[in-house]
Scaffold this active site. Structure first.
Site, PDB file in Angstrom:
ATOM      1  N   HIS A 149       0.831  -1.203   0.000  1.00 54.11           N
ATOM      2  CA  HIS A 149       0.000   0.000   0.000  1.00 54.11           C
ATOM      3  C   HIS A 149       0.863   1.250   0.000  1.00 54.11           C
ATOM      4  O   HIS A 149       2.007   1.237   0.452  1.00 54.11           O
ATOM      5  CB  HIS A 149      -0.967   0.023   1.196  1.00 54.11           C
ATOM      6  N   CYS A 173      -3.494  -7.216  19.585  1.00 57.87           N
ATOM      7  CA  CYS A 173      -2.081  -7.541  19.368  1.00 57.87           C
ATOM      8  C   CYS A 173      -1.278  -6.246  19.398  1.00 57.87           C
ATOM      9  O   CYS A 173      -1.854  -5.160  19.291  1.00 57.87           O
ATOM     10  CB  CYS A 173      -1.882  -8.269  18.039  1.00 57.87           C
TER      11      CYS A 173
END
Length: 647
Positions: A67, A178
């Site tokens: 990206h 996370c």
């Protein structure tokens, strides 16, 4: 989110032949440009390539999501390609990943924190479903793949409707979190939801990721729930909401391996738990006792360390770079007097950076380690433990010890003194923080502080007794002490000895000290750049900046690595540092100006200036090279050992 709104069949290619990662990226950028999504193809390609330099965009199971965020993008869009022959040169979180599905995201700069994260998390969530991913891979045409993009979203809506109609099934809540807050947070959530459908129970997952808290559990769901699952590697936010529910605690990666088993354990706990039908809003935020058979002690310690690291990294980066700027400006422009003048702009800049590193970092580390273990009641005692660690000069190792003491003492206190009835508020907001602070603070100051002071003075006296010893041995010992605890009592003892020696006219120890201070930072940068596949994305990001801190003689950039894996990192850094110290001392290099940094090489004594400068800096580079090799080798061995144990 409807994915088809951000792409078109013209931006999708199936079963194409591409030979490399670079060719694949260039091909997809060209597709976006030809479809009119870019202002500048070259500028966007550079943005994508710059992002590739930061960390891997390959995941696992054949997936890669490169990206780019750039002003060269007209509007948010993405291009997709399935590859006929999987690519093997794409750096991925899973080193064995062979990429056959590539999704290139093009994001305008102004949408970097919104559309970017939403789109990335949406893809990661959907692609956790193997059936959805295989549907995309098996598409024989761009039109077919385009139509399948939103198949998962439509099925999810139908599934939610059917789940809502099933009044008899149990309601299991889950929270996933996370350290990075993107990939595993959403993949674990999807795995739990999918397993819930398979065994016939309703699962609602709250994701605590890079976007903050998503799909936050409502008070109604908290009231109706039968159990909760915590799949996390960092502390769960607002964990007290779930105090009335039986709990299953595990790591964020565990649902990817055995989501069904975790849900079955949660159902078993729910069946054995007597549900209180009168659970109220207040009860949902009560700090009652947790299930005793939750996470094991080792997992709790690991999560505590990871949580502490995640909170001190911004402090280390901000404080380190600010202090580095002050040091480098003072040395580059000969402003040492201004640097030392109280109230001057350079002195204040130095105090700002030094305050973040020297005063805030350790208390924040201790507080959030304690918070990970015992939640909000442990924050006050945790901060107190960190402040006490600063007062006794124990550095980050003392802060870690204080964090563990505060966390486990508050956990014990919460189990023994329950906040119930009339005095619930008094217990939660007075007894826990005040008693915890007094007990933990006293232990740190009076039990740990005295022996630590004795050790510190003993080390200084011992070094003094070595001052007439072989320079090679003394330099090696000083070097090892500098990198043993990076600002802790052993490091401070070495510094105190060097300053004392300088005052007595012996400038050699401080020259060794100043050179060694660069070793840990350079080693960490080298290890995370050359051996990056062995280090986490978070470690790679930190490593890319520590070399600059090293140029200013700031060692704190290596602290997160030492906290996370002390048994391997400490010996690795000590070995290289001992070599550096020995070389500088052996050649009788001297430095009579306090302060460490790259510009100190112009002030060296004992040898011709060019030879002295090259030797002094070369010794630091050699020591860093030794430490770097050891860091990579020990990390590789650790990963291999863990993989063998898991097999």
């Amino acid at each position: 989110m409807e994915l088809r709104k951000l792409t078109s069949p013209h931006l999708i290619s199936t079963k194409i032949h591409l030979a490399s990662k670079q060719e694949a990226i260039e091909y997809l950028v060209k597709q976006l440009d030809e479809e009119g999504k870019l202002h500048s193809k070259d500028e966007f390609l550079k943005a994508v390539q710059d992002r590739e330099e930061l960390s891997p965009t390959g995941f696992e199971g054949g997936l890669a999501i490169p990206h780019g965020k750039s002003t060269a993008v007209k509007e948010a869009a993405f291009a997709v390609a399935t590859i006929a022959k999987p690519l093997t040169d794409w750096e991925s979180i899973d080193p064995s990943n062979q990429v056959e599905l590539i999704i290139l995201l093009a994001i305008p700069d102004q949408e970097a924190g919104s559309t970017h994260l939403s789109l990335l998390s949406e893809f990661v969530t959907r692609l956790s479903d193997d059936a959805y991913k295989q549907g995309l891979l098996n598409a024989s045409s761009s039109e077919e793949l385009f139509e399948r993009l939103d198949a998962a979203g439509e099925e999810a809506e139908e599934s939610e409707e059917s789940a809502g109609q099933s009044a008899e099934s149990r309601l299991i809540l889950a929270v996933t979190a996370c350290p990075a807050g993107i990939a595993h947070t959403y993949m674990a959530a999807e795995a739990l939801t999918k397993a819930g459908k398979e065994i016939g129970c309703r699962v609602l997952v709250e994701k605590q990721g890079a976007n903050g808290i998503e799909d936050r559990h409502t008070k109604e769901n908290l009231r109706k729930a039968d159990a909760v699952i915590f799949a996390n590697d960092v502390a769960v936010k607002d964990e007290e909401r779930f105090a009335h529910l039986p709990k299953v605690k595990t790591s964020v990666a565990a649902p990817l391996r055995d989501a069904r088993g975790i849900l079955e354990k949660a159902e078993a706990k729910a069946a054995a738990h007597v549900k209180d039908e009168q659970v109220s809003e207040a009860a949902a935020t009560d700090d009652s006792e947790e299930e005793q058979d939750g996470k094991g002690f080792k997992a709790e310690v690991k999560d505590s360390i990871l949580t502490g690291i995640s909170y001190i990294i911004p402090i280390i980066v901000a404080g380190g770079m600010t202090l580095a700027a002050a040091v480098l400006i003072s040395q580059a422009f000969d402003l040492q007097t201004l640097y030392d003048t109280e109230g001057s702009w350079l002195w204040m800049l130095r105090q700002l950076g030094g305050g973040l590193l020297g005063q805030l970092m350790v208390p924040i580390l201790a507080a959030y380690m304690a918070y990970s273990i015992a939640d909000k009641p442990a924050l006050g005692p945790g901060f107190a433990a960190g402040v006490a660690a600063n007062l006794i000069g124990s550095g980050f190792l003392g802060g870690m010890l204080g964090g563990f003491l505060a966390g486990f003492f508050l956990k014990f206190l919460k189990n023994k003194i329950k906040p119930k009835g009339t005095f619930a508020g008094f217990i939660s907001f007075w007894v826990y923080p005040v008693l915890g602070t007094l007990v933990v603070g006293s232990i740190m100051l009076f039990v740990i502080g005295e022996p630590l002071a004795w050790v510190n003075n003993g080390l200084i006296n011992w070094l003094g007794s070595l001052s007439g010893a072989n320079a090679l041995i003394l330099g090696a010992i000083l070097g090892a002490m500098v990198s043993f605890d990076l600002g802790g009592p052993v490091n401070k003892a070495a510094y105190t000895f060097c300053i004392g020696a300088m005052a007595s006219g012996n400038f050699i120890p401080y020259a060794a000290f100043a050179s060694v201070k660069m070793v840990s930072a350079f080693a960490v940068t080298g290890a995370t750049v050359l051996g990056k596949k062995y280090f986490s994305l978070q470690e790679q990001e930190i490593g890319k900046q520590t070399w600059l801190l090293g140029l200013a003689g700031i060692t704190e950039g290596a602290i997160p690595f030492m906290i996370n894996d002390p048994l391997r990192v400490i010996p690795s850094l000590v070995a290289g540092s001992a070599v550096t110290g020995a070389i500088v001392a052996y050649f009788d290099l001297g430095l009579n100006v306090p302060g460490a940094g790259i510009f100190s090489l112009a002030l060296l004594q004992g040898q011709p200036i060019l030879f002295a400068a090259g030797l002094w800096f070369g010794a630091a580079l050699l020591g860093a090279l030794i430490s770097m090799v050891l860091l990579i080798a020990t990390r590789k061995r650790k990963i291999t050992k863990e993989a063998a144990a898991a097999a």
